[in-house]
Scaffold this active site. Structure first.
Site, PDB file in Angstrom:
ATOM      1  N   HIS A   1      83.278  32.085  12.463  1.00  0.00           N
ATOM      2  CA  HIS A   1      81.866  32.434  12.607  1.00  0.00           C
ATOM      3  C   HIS A   1      81.197  31.800  13.828  1.00  0.00           C
ATOM      4  O   HIS A   1      80.108  31.240  13.704  1.00  0.00           O
ATOM      5  CB  HIS A   1      81.083  31.995  11.356  1.00  0.00           C
ATOM      6  CG  HIS A   1      81.499  32.664  10.082  1.00  0.00           C
ATOM      7  ND1 HIS A   1      81.164  32.180   8.842  1.00  0.00           N
ATOM      8  CD2 HIS A   1      82.199  33.803   9.859  1.00  0.00           C
ATOM      9  CE1 HIS A   1      81.645  32.975   7.902  1.00  0.00           C
ATOM     10  NE2 HIS A   1      82.284  33.972   8.493  1.00  0.00           N
TER      11      HIS A   1
ATOM     12  N   HIS B   1      77.957  34.067   5.750  1.00  0.00           N
ATOM     13  CA  HIS B   1      78.864  34.641   6.742  1.00  0.00           C
ATOM     14  C   HIS B   1      78.024  35.458   7.735  1.00  0.00           C
ATOM     15  O   HIS B   1      76.931  35.922   7.405  1.00  0.00           O
ATOM     16  CB  HIS B   1      79.931  35.475   6.058  1.00  0.00           C
ATOM     17  CG  HIS B   1      80.792  34.657   5.129  1.00  0.00           C
ATOM     18  ND1 HIS B   1      82.152  34.740   5.116  1.00  0.00           N
ATOM     19  CD2 HIS B   1      80.452  33.730   4.207  1.00  0.00           C
ATOM     20  CE1 HIS B   1      82.634  33.902   4.205  1.00  0.00           C
ATOM     21  NE2 HIS B   1      81.621  33.281   3.642  1.00  0.00           N
TER      22      HIS B   1
END
Ligand SMILES: Cc1cc2nc3c(=O)[nH]c(=O)nc-3n(C[C@H](O)[C@H](O)[C@H](O)COP(=O)(O)OP(=O)(O)OC[C@H]3O[C@@H](n4cnc5c(N)ncnc54)[C@H](O)[C@@H]3O)c2cc1C
Ligand SMILES: *[C@@H]1O[C@H](CO)[C@@H](O)[C@H](O)[C@H]1NC(C)=O
Ligand SMILES: *[C@@H]1O[C@H](CO)[C@@H](O)[C@H](O)[C@H]1NC(C)=O
Ligand SMILES: *[C@@H]1O[C@H](CO)[C@@H](O)[C@H](O)[C@H]1NC(C)=O
Ligand SMILES: *[C@@H]1O[C@H](CO)[C@@H](O)[C@H](O)[C@H]1NC(C)=O
Ligand SMILES: *[C@@H]1O[C@H](CO)[C@@H](O)[C@H](O)[C@H]1NC(C)=O
Ligand SMILES: *[C@@H]1O[C@H](CO)[C@@H](O)[C@H](O)[C@H]1NC(C)=O
Ligand SMILES: *[C@@H]1O[C@H](CO)[C@@H](O)[C@H](O)[C@H]1NC(C)=O
Ligand SMILES: *[C@@H]1O[C@H](CO)[C@@H](O)[C@H](O)[C@H]1NC(C)=O
Ligand SMILES: *[C@@H]1O[C@H](CO)[C@@H](O)[C@H](O)[C@H]1NC(C)=O
Ligand SMILES: *[C@@H]1O[C@H](CO)[C@@H](O)[C@H](O)[C@H]1NC(C)=O
Ligand SMILES: *[C@@H]1O[C@H](CO)[C@@H](O)[C@H](O)[C@H]1NC(C)=O
Ligand SMILES: *[C@@H]1O[C@H](CO)[C@@H](O)[C@H](O)[C@H]1NC(C)=O
Length: 596
Positions: free
Chosen positions: A534, A576
């Site tokens: 990420h 996320h």
């Protein structure tokens, strides 16, 4: 037919060819000769969503340029259970980080999507919107209420829609239908039951103080344990290509060019002392020819958190002294470009279990895997429709202010709706460090540091745009982040100590089982942690000189250049990152259209 008729027919055919939106496998003469209002660089989460929303206006001509290919319906992309085959495949940029100080100086594999859909075509499909406090912090940092959770609600409404899972089971109690609308990206909860599902849910009633049940972590408050929402529709992966771009596919005002890299943004002149960055240079290979294109209104960089700062630096936009030292002529002195790289640290923790019925079997038994694929092809049911885990949890360390004060730090989370760490259940062995054992059956928790304090950077290795940049996410680069990971591992242990697991969990596996004291835990953590993929923040919006971008995502000190991807995040959301990138792109498109 008379000549006149032939001519009219020919004119009609030509005019149709000229206006028909198209997919081009490279920068053809047609593309090079056309004029576009907006040129978008990169067809991932940000670029795919922006291209789709902008081209909803038939008067805006959009060109979307993607470095990777167009095979976004490849079987390994479509089948959720095949996601792990995509790392180091033809759909990956194949980046590797520099040795990570916080990870015992190990370099780590750093996947990024290289295909229409970008990283949404290779990711693990967990769908999160982020929290109220995450966006309210963005609003504060950027000095723009437009980024607050409340003001973003209209864009969130356009984003997702909840669909039936593959097995069509009754999903009552697995999400809150009142907060999901009729958006562009179809999502679903798990469509294949696992024997661990009732154990996970029962733990939330047995240990409700530490692990409360959260009906829907996409409400703006993530805290608790709940069912994972995934970008899976009819058991197929949903990427920005299958959702946003598919909706726009046949529009006559959108052209998409693949297998083509943007190597630089180019100034076309100056306006009030600022370079007008509406030009781009493209190439298909390091040795091949280059071409230039000009946008009428603007160039949008959506190449992701690694490549967007890379392109900017190669174009002379970055820390002027640093660029000079690397042999790049500075154009705009913008020291924050490439800095503030941060990411979520990932650690797999596995237990041996009293069962022979876990997803470990799929990895070991080719016959079983072939049967599962055949079943997926029939009607999408079976284990291959799953994206790893079916539940996840977002948790705060107990007594947060004292915990962080004792470390000489402030609470790094955005606020009470945002977690410090995440726990993801998995019905099998998980590690990015240790190869899967050939024997034994497992239950695992992925633990992740979700509000990290460490910051790294993206820098130049050379001035060749086909050379990868130097990537340092600085994972576990602070004691605070290590301490949070330690709390996460302890929480995972507390979770499986609930009565629901007493006849299931046998023992902790491998180095995990040897790590008891805090020192042992830290050594285990540093030796086994990796990335959850990420990266964000490398061209962040912010107030004044601190922000590489202003609050409307324009690159400071330039005219006609914006960034619409995860590099624009000033702070990583406590979730996320594909959902937040879509949300950012939804608002960005509205801002751009508002200026047309
Ligand atoms: C393995 C993996 C697992 C992940 N798991 C999850 C998950 O479960 N849930 C979640 O929410 N997020 C997940 N993510 C993260 C999520 O996918 C990203 O945060 C999101 O896609 C970022 O969007 P973006 O637009 O910034 O970049 P990307 O989606 O990466 O898009 C960038 C695009 O730009 C293209 N590009 C780059 N350079 C150039 C150039 N010079 N010229 C032309 N095109 C270029 C790239 O090829 C790519 O298509 C995961 C990511 C990975 C890699
Ligand atoms: C899918 O991945 C497997 C394993 O990496 C590989 O052997 C196979 O060729 C891939 N299939 C496609 C259609 O690309
Ligand atoms: C990444 O590696 C794979 C496997 O070697 C290769 O097929 C692919 O072309 C590489 N990706 C890029 C962008 O070079
Ligand atoms: C899907 O197909 C499998 C195997 O053919 C069958 O057992 C199952 O009932 C089907 N499920 C649905 C929801 O159609
Ligand atoms: C699903 O389950 C809920 C609660 O158990 C029940 O009220 C509802 O009627 C069920 N829906 C269907 C379609 O069976
Ligand atoms: C949902 O949106 C689609 C397309 O955007 C539209 O065709 C459909 O009618 C909408 N459905 C509902 C229930 O509003
Ligand atoms: C685009 O149009 C073609 C021809 O009409 C059609 O076959 C195709 O399904 C359309 N594609 C999408 C994604 O709408
Ligand atoms: C697992 O399989 C082994 C070997 O077939 C068997 O002895 C054992 O009882 C099984 N365990 C469970 C929990 O089913
Ligand atoms: C592999 O899977 C097949 C099909 O389900 C099954 O018949 C076989 O017994 C399995 N093999 C082993 C070694 O478990
Ligand atoms: C990038 O980070 C490294 C490690 O912290 C540091 O040594 C280096 O100076 C940074 N480079 C730039 C250009 O900021
Ligand atoms: C930087 O370039 C050198 C020389 O080509 C190469 O050996 C090295 O691996 C590169 N470093 C990174 C981080 O890509
Ligand atoms: C979970 O709780 C339900 C309801 O109390 C119970 O019927 C079930 O047996 C429990 N399952 C497990 C695996 O603990
Ligand atoms: C780190 O983990 C690797 C892989 O499991 C293992 O081989 C190695 O012995 C470990 N090192 C330490 C210092 O624990």
């Amino acid at each position: 037919m008379s000549d006149r008729c032939v001519l009219i027919l020919l004119a009609l055919v030509l005019s149709v060819v000229q206006v028909l939106g198209h997919l081009f496998q490279g920068p053809t003469k047609e593309v090079l000769e056309r004029t576009y209002d907006v040129i978008i660089v990169g067809a991932g989460a940000g670029g795919g969503a922006a291209a789709s929303r902008l081209s909803e206006n038939p008067h805006v001509r959009v060109l979307l340029i993607e470095a990777g290919g167009s095979d976004f319906m490849n079987l390994n992309i479509s089948v959720p259970g095949r996601a792990s085959t995509l790392v180091r495949s033809q759909f990956d940029w194949n980046f590797t980080t520099v040795p990570q100080v916080g990870l015992d100086n190990r370099p780590i594999v750093y996947p990024r999507g290289f295909v229409l859909g970008g990283s949404t075509a290779i990711n693990q499909m967990a769908f999160c919107r982020g929290t109220k406090d995450d966006y309210d912090r963005w609003a504060k940092v950027a000095g723009d209420e437009g980024w607050s959770w409340k003001k973003l609600v209209p864009f969130v409404r356009q984003l997702d829609r909840m669909t039936l899972p593959a097995d069509r089971h009754n999903t009552t109690g697995e999400f809150d239908p009142s907060i999901h609308y009729n958006g562009t990206v179809p999502i679903s909860v798990a469509g294949f039951p696992l024997t661990t599902d009732p154990r996970v849910i029962n733990t939330t009633t047995q240990l409700p103080d530490q692990f409360p049940f959260n009906l829907d972590y996409n409400s703006g408050n993530t805290i608790g344990i709940g069912w994972t929402q995934t970008t899976i529709y009819n058991s197929h992966r949903v990427s920005s290509a299958t959702s946003y771009l598919a909706e726009a596919w046949n529009r006559t005002n959108l052209d998409i060019v693949v297998n083509t890299r943007v190597t630089k943004v180019l100034p076309l002149g100056y306006e009030s002392g600022k370079p007008i960055m509406r030009g781009i240079e493209i190439a298909q290979s390091a040795s091949g020819p280059t071409h230039t294109l000009q946008a009428r209104k603007e160039v949008v960089l959506s190449a992701g958190s690694i490549k967007t700062p890379h392109i900017l630096m190669l174009s002379g936009i970055g820390d002027a002294a640093y660029l000079t030292s690397k042999g790049v002529k500075p154009l705009v002195d913008l020291p924050s470009v490439g800095k503030n790289l941060h990411d979520h640290a990932f650690l797999g923790n596995s237990w041996l279990v009293n069962s022979n019925d876990t997803l470990d079997n799929l990895r070991r038994n080719a016959t079983l895997a072939a049967e599962a694929l055949a079943q997926w092809k029939v009607n999408g049911t079976g284990p291959l429709g799953l994206a790893g885990g079916s539940q996840l949890g977002w948790l705060r360390v107990p007594n947060a202010s004292e915990f962080f004060a004792a470390l000489g730090a402030e609470d790094p989370s955005a606020g009470p709706t945002s977690a410090h760490f995440e726990m993801i259940t998995t019905d099998g062995f998980v590690s990015k460090r240790v190869s899967p054992p050939t024997q034994g059956h497992f239950f695992s928790f992925i633990t992740a540091v979700i509000s990290p304090t460490a910051r790294g950077n993206v820098t130049l290795n050379s001035t060749d745009p086909f050379d990868a940049p130097i990537i340092n996410p600085n994972l576990l680069g602070t004691e605070v982040d290590v301490a949070v990971m330690r709390e996460a591992v302890k929480a995972a242990r507390a979770f499986v100590a609930a009565p629901a697991w007493s006849d299931y969990i046998l023992s902790e596996f491998g180095a995990f089982g040897e790590a008891h004291t805090d020192e042992e835990l830290d050594a285990y953590i540093r030796n086994n942690t990796d990335t959850i993929d990420h990266p964000v923040g490398t061209v962040a919006m912010g107030k004044g000189a601190e922000g590489a971008l202003d609050s409307e995502l324009r690159v400071r000190g330039t005219i006609g250049l914006r960034v619409v991807d995860a590099s624009a995040f000033p702070f990583i959301p406590s979730g996320h990152t594909q959902g937040p990138t879509y949300i950012l792109a939804e608002r960005a498109a509205a801002l751009i259209l508002g200026e047309m």
